[in-house]
Scaffold this active site. Structure first.
Site, mmCIF file in Angstrom:
data_model
loop_
_atom_site.group_PDB
_atom_site.id
_atom_site.type_symbol
_atom_site.label_atom_id
_atom_site.label_comp_id
_atom_site.label_asym_id
_atom_site.label_seq_id
_atom_site.Cartn_x
_atom_site.Cartn_y
_atom_site.Cartn_z
ATOM 1 N N SER A 32 0.848 -1.186 0.000
ATOM 2 C CA SER A 32 0.000 0.000 0.000
ATOM 3 C C SER A 32 0.882 1.234 0.000
ATOM 4 O O SER A 32 2.113 1.146 -0.078
ATOM 5 C CB SER A 32 -0.919 0.009 1.229
ATOM 6 N N LYS A 33 0.245 2.392 0.122
ATOM 7 C CA LYS A 33 0.982 3.654 0.072
ATOM 8 C C LYS A 33 1.993 3.776 1.214
ATOM 9 O O LYS A 33 2.950 4.531 1.117
ATOM 10 C CB LYS A 33 0.002 4.836 0.106
#
Length: 456
Positions: free
Chosen positions: A246-247
């Protein structure tokens, strides 16, 4: 098969991570394989977190990877606008239509009331779902803020996922869900259904994290009488910590890899193999698109392999010309000939820059290194090397080895005590490529200059 139209629809709330890059690649591959269109749509309804700078960065990363879209916010197309923030009136109009047809209703429940409901359900061991309190309000408040909820019919939702096969969901697992928030902004599930239908998206290829959204979206397609796309849900990409990428895994964003000295062809060949095996070695985008098939996608999660990335990147660097690599690294990188001589030892452009530095900027000798060079045996080795070089008329790799052998015979030193003073004086480093190659690349005159400088 209907005309193929795929879409990549990122939220501009952060950098493009590799899981999303894979989604973009698979959609691009499928569209190209079937002569269709690849659409870029920006899902920016999260007003607080969406930034135009993130949108620009995502577009830049996609272009760097070589992914060109046929329709999008920057180039337009026949199905725009392509930013959800520019389509809010479309969503509100569809919501009013559903309310008028008795398929949606306004809900006036406060956040406190919903929190109490959730807590009571949790205490009873029941799933969290709206209880329908506002579904049949006779006298709704006239000034209270409200949301619009979709009236979920009690039924089984079945569909065939092109990766997972036949799937079934019972709508009793979730309650009437929000399609328009109190701020007037459409929910993800509502906006995406309207957009996919109006943009005539034929195939939705996305991560498994959206699988639970699919039954809600299918209900909305049905309620509005819209044509349903085919769904393919790809298992998630895991980071080194075995959690979905994810980010927060910033180092494995496309930008992070770009900044780390990775080439686009290496990133593409690594990311495309997360859940798919093209059955060949490193290839380009077009060849990959011809090989791509949804029925070859894995049903299991894939872990990102940094070792594989480095291997592909080393191969990509080897294939690039010295001139091409010099242009990528910018002014001061060194000559194309020097880069060609060293590129085989680098797995990233950062590593290549490190290998080039001793040749382009000269040795950086600190106090610790100077102390080593001041040792009596080291001074003796360097003095002998200088004498041998001054006698030499020309040097190639073979004669460089002969020079080192002559210094060994003259001083009686060998191993580290022989080689380390030479390497330190010439490069300022304890490690690097083979010493004879260092000497050949520097040349006789430059080595003499550096040795004399180290004497001072």
């Amino acid at each position: 098969m209907r005309t193929v139209r795929t879409r990549f629809a990122p939220s501009p709330t952060g950098a493009l991570h590799l899981g999303n890059a894979r989604t973009a690649l698979f959609n691009w591959f499928f569209a190209r394989r079937h002569g269709g269109s690849f659409i870029l749509r920006i899902e920016d309804t999260d007003i607080a977190r969406s930034l135009s700078s993130f949108e620009a960065a995502i577009c830049d990363d996609l272009k760097w990877l070589g992914l060109v879209w046929d329709e999008g916010p920057d180039i337009g197309g026949g199905y725009g606008p392509y930013r959800q923030s520019e389509r809010l009136s479309i969503y509100s109009g569809k919501a009013e239509q559903l309310i008028g047809e008795g398929k949606a209703y306004r809900c006036y429940c406060t956040k406190d009331r919903l929190q109490e409901l959730k807590a009571a359900q949790a205490a009873a061991g029941a799933p969290s779902r709206y209880d329908g309190r506002c579904r049949e309000l006779v006298n709704p408040p006239s000034v209270e803020p409200s949301v619009v909820r979709f009236l979920v019919p009690r039924k089984e939702v079945a569909f065939t996922d092109l990766v997972h096969g036949p799937l079934k969901f019972d709508t009793s697992a979730f309650g009437d869900f929000v399609i328009i928030g109190s701020d007037g902004v459409a929910s993800y599930n509502f906006a995406v259904v309207i957009d996919d239908a109006m943009m005539e998206v034929s195939h939705v290829i996305r991560g498994d994290d959206h699988l639970s959204n699919t039954p809600r979206q299918l209900l909305l397609f049905e309620a509005m009488g819209l044509k349903t796309p085919a769904f393919s849900h790809v298992p998630l990409v895991l980071g080194a910590d075995r959690t979905p990428l994810s980010k927060r895994h910033g180092e494995f964003s496309v930008k992070g890899l770009r900044d780390g000295g990775y080439l686009p062809e290496a990133v593409i060949n690594t990311v495309a193999r997360l859940g798919w095996d093209p059955g060949v070695g490193a290839v380009g985008l077009e060849e990959m698109s011809h090989l791509f098939s949804l029925d070859k996608l894995s049903r299991s999660a894939s872990a990102f392999d940094e070792g594989r990335l480095k291997s592909f990147n080393k191969e990509a660097i080897q294939k690039r010309s010295g001139d091409g690599l010099a242009a990528l690294m910018g002014p001061g990188a060194g000559s194309a000939a020097l880069i060609d001589a060293l590129k085989g030892n680098a797995s990233t452009l950062k590593e290549l820059e490190g290998l080039l530095e001793p040749f382009t900027t000269g040795p950086r000798i600190g106090e610790a290194e100077q102390a080593e060079l001041s040792e009596e045996y080291a001074r003796k080795v360097l003095s002998s090397l200088l004498s041998e070089l001054e006698r030499a008329t020309s040097l190639d790799e073979g004669s460089c080895k002969s020079v080192i052998e002559a210094v060994k015979n003259a001083t009686g030193e060998k191993g580290r005590r022989l080689l380390m003073p030479i390497r330190l004086a010439l490069t300022g480093r304890h490690e690097g490529i083979e010493l004879a190659r260092v000497m050949k690349l520097l040349g006789r005159d430059e080595m003499i200059r550096r040795l004399k400088k180290s004497e001072k």
